[in-house]
Design a protein around this motif. Structure first.
Motif, PDB file in Angstrom:
ATOM      1  N   GLN A 108      -3.322 -20.312  36.610  1.00  0.00           N
ATOM      2  CA  GLN A 108      -1.922 -20.646  36.394  1.00  0.00           C
ATOM      3  C   GLN A 108      -0.994 -19.808  37.267  1.00  0.00           C
ATOM      4  N   ASP A 109      -1.434 -18.595  37.648  1.00  0.00           N
ATOM      5  CA  ASP A 109      -0.584 -17.751  38.485  1.00  0.00           C
ATOM      6  C   ASP A 109      -0.848 -17.971  39.974  1.00  0.00           C
ATOM      7  N   ARG A 123      -9.111 -23.474  48.038  1.00  0.00           N
ATOM      8  CA  ARG A 123      -8.438 -22.246  48.439  1.00  0.00           C
ATOM      9  C   ARG A 123      -7.168 -22.094  47.622  1.00  0.00           C
ATOM     10  N   CYS A 124      -7.034 -20.925  46.972  1.00  0.00           N
ATOM     11  CA  CYS A 124      -5.899 -20.654  46.106  1.00  0.00           C
ATOM     12  C   CYS A 124      -5.135 -19.445  46.638  1.00  0.00           C
ATOM     13  N   GLN A 125      -3.864 -19.373  46.299  1.00  0.00           N
ATOM     14  CA  GLN A 125      -3.021 -18.274  46.758  1.00  0.00           C
ATOM     15  C   GLN A 125      -2.060 -17.886  45.644  1.00  0.00           C
ATOM     16  N   CYS A 126      -1.797 -16.586  45.512  1.00  0.00           N
ATOM     17  CA  CYS A 126      -0.895 -16.106  44.470  1.00  0.00           C
ATOM     18  C   CYS A 126       0.513 -16.646  44.711  1.00  0.00           C
ATOM     19  N   LYS A 127       1.235 -16.855  43.595  1.00  0.00           N
ATOM     20  CA  LYS A 127       2.595 -17.356  43.693  1.00  0.00           C
ATOM     21  C   LYS A 127       3.517 -16.266  44.232  1.00  0.00           C
ATOM     22  N   GLN A 128       4.734 -16.678  44.602  1.00  0.00           N
ATOM     23  CA  GLN A 128       5.695 -15.750  45.206  1.00  0.00           C
ATOM     24  C   GLN A 128       6.035 -14.629  44.229  1.00  0.00           C
ATOM     25  N   THR A 130       3.942 -12.143  43.620  1.00  0.00           N
ATOM     26  CA  THR A 130       2.679 -11.551  43.162  1.00  0.00           C
ATOM     27  C   THR A 130       1.703 -11.509  44.326  1.00  0.00           C
ATOM     28  N   PHE A 131       0.638 -10.728  44.164  1.00  0.00           N
ATOM     29  CA  PHE A 131      -0.345 -10.588  45.232  1.00  0.00           C
ATOM     30  C   PHE A 131      -1.720 -10.349  44.631  1.00  0.00           C
ATOM     31  N   CYS A 132      -2.740 -10.496  45.473  1.00  0.00           N
ATOM     32  CA  CYS A 132      -4.130 -10.258  45.079  1.00  0.00           C
ATOM     33  C   CYS A 132      -4.894  -9.862  46.340  1.00  0.00           C
ATOM     34  N   ILE A 133      -5.499  -8.652  46.342  1.00  0.00           N
ATOM     35  CA  ILE A 133      -6.219  -8.157  47.517  1.00  0.00           C
ATOM     36  C   ILE A 133      -7.581  -8.854  47.589  1.00  0.00           C
ATOM     37  N   PRO A 134      -7.918  -9.524  48.694  1.00  0.00           N
ATOM     38  CA  PRO A 134      -9.167 -10.304  48.765  1.00  0.00           C
ATOM     39  C   PRO A 134     -10.421  -9.458  48.613  1.00  0.00           C
ATOM     40  N   LYS A 142      -1.245  -9.742  40.700  1.00  0.00           N
ATOM     41  CA  LYS A 142      -0.458  -8.595  40.266  1.00  0.00           C
ATOM     42  C   LYS A 142       0.967  -8.704  40.805  1.00  0.00           C
ATOM     43  N   ARG A 143       1.907  -8.190  40.031  1.00  0.00           N
ATOM     44  CA  ARG A 143       3.305  -8.270  40.421  1.00  0.00           C
ATOM     45  C   ARG A 143       3.590  -7.314  41.578  1.00  0.00           C
TER      46      ARG A 143
END
Length: 440
Positions: A108-109, A123-128, A130-134, A142-143
């Motif tokens: 959902q995020d 392929r998924c990407q975090c929403k604006q 937020t971020f996620c280190i591959p 994470k915010r």
């Protein structure tokens, strides 16, 4: 005589023939090609990433986007391959797998950047924001952090990296320039002065009018009593003629009225004298605030706790309560040795991991011992009761002869899951799967 010599020569020839025949190697060692081929098949190695071994035959891999429906019947040939289901399953490389991998569904995020095909996963990407280190295991986005006061932003937050801040150099700071004073226009000065004079005149006029009307009302006969009463109020208490007992009672009544006044507390609250609230904490520097079900990483050692089971534990939220052996101070004080053979004892202990391992750290634990994300996804799509057993079996097959329960227990200790490790070790010893290295 001549006949006897001929008979002796024939007998010698037969004997020599038998000896020569006995000296020859068995025919099966030289002429049995099938026996030799079978022996070679049992010890052959197929080309990695191009072939897979099936019943001694090296079958060619199926192409990306397909899987093996039926293995080959001849060496160096390809079996029957079927295509994966578009949008549901995929294989990214040539393979010898018997089924395709399930497509990933974005959380959902996250939002989808490219759909799943037969040869590539979603392929998924975090929403604006937020971020996620591959390179790290990312359960949630994470915010993004915000720079504190006295810091400056060096790099903006992206879907795969956090904000980078650094302390601002005081020498480079330039104080904001004060705007030059603007000359006040005559109009801006005159208008406030006029308004203030008008308000002052109005207040003076109202005061005079009230004073005059008050004096007139006192001169009228019907308002004489009210004027007298106001004068009576101004008489000092000592001159009123009240006795000392009456004055004391009036004083006590006044004190009680002040103490019991209900509005005394709201007045204190509205007076503005309130305890200053503690300042809010700085913005979260990327650790994220959307982990509703994170598990505490530390567990108290069971050797220092009562052995009774906690009434609040449930199989789906916390590991089952365990009972330590009375004579066992610390089940992890020595390495465990198998009592039923290495493989058999290890397989039997898999159910103990399913019973005492906290379900909320399953994926983190299996990644730590080297199980791939693809195998974790396949196990999650299967029966929930078989997930732990299947993943541990996959780990044991990869480890081979090196598979050891002590490595799994050390992994739990490395994750600060001492309680689960003690429960598993104690149960394995109690059930007769293992014993301590120092036990007879």
């Amino acid at each position: 005589m001549f006949v006897f010599l001929a008979w002796m020569m024939q007998l010698s020839a037969v004997f020599i023939g038998l000896v020569c025949h006995a000296a020859e190697p068995p025919a099966s060692q030289w002429s049995s090609d099938e026996h030799r081929n079978l022996t070679l098949r049992q010890h052959r190695t197929c080309v990695e990433n191009e072939q897979y071994l099936h019943q001694g035959l090296c079958c060619l891999n199926c192409q990306a986007g397909t899987f093996v429906k039926k293995e080959c019947e001849r060496d160096q040939e390809q079996g029957t391959c079927l295509s994966c289901e578009y949008g549901q399953t995929y294989t990214a490389h040539s393979n010898g797998m018997k089924r395709c991998l399930p497509c990933t569904h974005c959380r959902q995020d996250e939002f989808e950047t490219s759909p799943c095909t037969t040869t590539a996963d979603t392929r998924c990407q975090c929403k604006q924001g937020t971020f996620c280190i591959p390179d790290q295991a990312c359960e949630v986005c994470k915010r993004c952090a915000k720079c504190k006061s006295g810091e400056e932003e060096v790099k903006k937050c992206t879907p795969i990296s956090n904000t980078v801040c650094r302390k601002r150099d005081p020498s480079t700071e330039t104080p904001p320039a004060n705007p030059p004073p603007t000359p006040a226009s005559p109009t801006s000065i005159v208008i406030p002065v006029i308004v203030s004079l008008l308000i002052l005149c109005l207040l003076i006029g109202l005061s005079v009018w009230w004073f005059i009307s008050r004096r007139r009302s006192c001169k009228t006969p019907w308002s004489k009593s009210s004027c007298d009463s106001s004068e009576i109020v101004k008489i000092p208490i000592d001159e009123s003629g009240a006795t000392a007992e009456e004055r004391q009672n009036n004083q006590n009544a006044g004190l009680e009225g002040e103490e019991s006044r209900p509005e005394s507390r709201p007045l204190l609250q509205e007076s503005g004298i309130t305890k200053p609230s503690s300042p809010l904490e700085d913005e979260d520097r990327g650790l994220g605030d959307s982990l509703p079900n994170t598990t505490s990483s530390s567990q108290t050692s069971l050797s220092a706790l009562p052995t009774a089971a906690s009434a609040g534990n449930t199989p789906h939220q916390s590991p089952s309560a365990c009972r330590l052996l009375p004579e066992m101070d610390d089940p992890l004080r020595h390495r465990l040795l198998p009592l039923q053979g290495s493989e058999k004892s290890l397989r039997k202990s898999f159910d103990l991991f399913d019973e005492y391992l906290d379900v909320r750290i399953h994926n983190k634990f299996f990644r730590m011992i080297g199980v791939s994300d693809n195998h974790i996804r396949i196990a999650e799509n299967g029966a929930p009761a078989d997930k732990v057993y299947e993943l541990l079996k996959n780990w044991m097959q990869r480890q081979g002869l090196k598979a050891d329960i002590n490595d799994l227990l050390e992994a739990l200790l490395g994750m600060d899951q001492r309680r689960s490790a003690e429960c598993i070790a104690s149960a394995a010893i109690r059930k007769g799967y293992y014993k301590h290295a120092d036990s007879p």
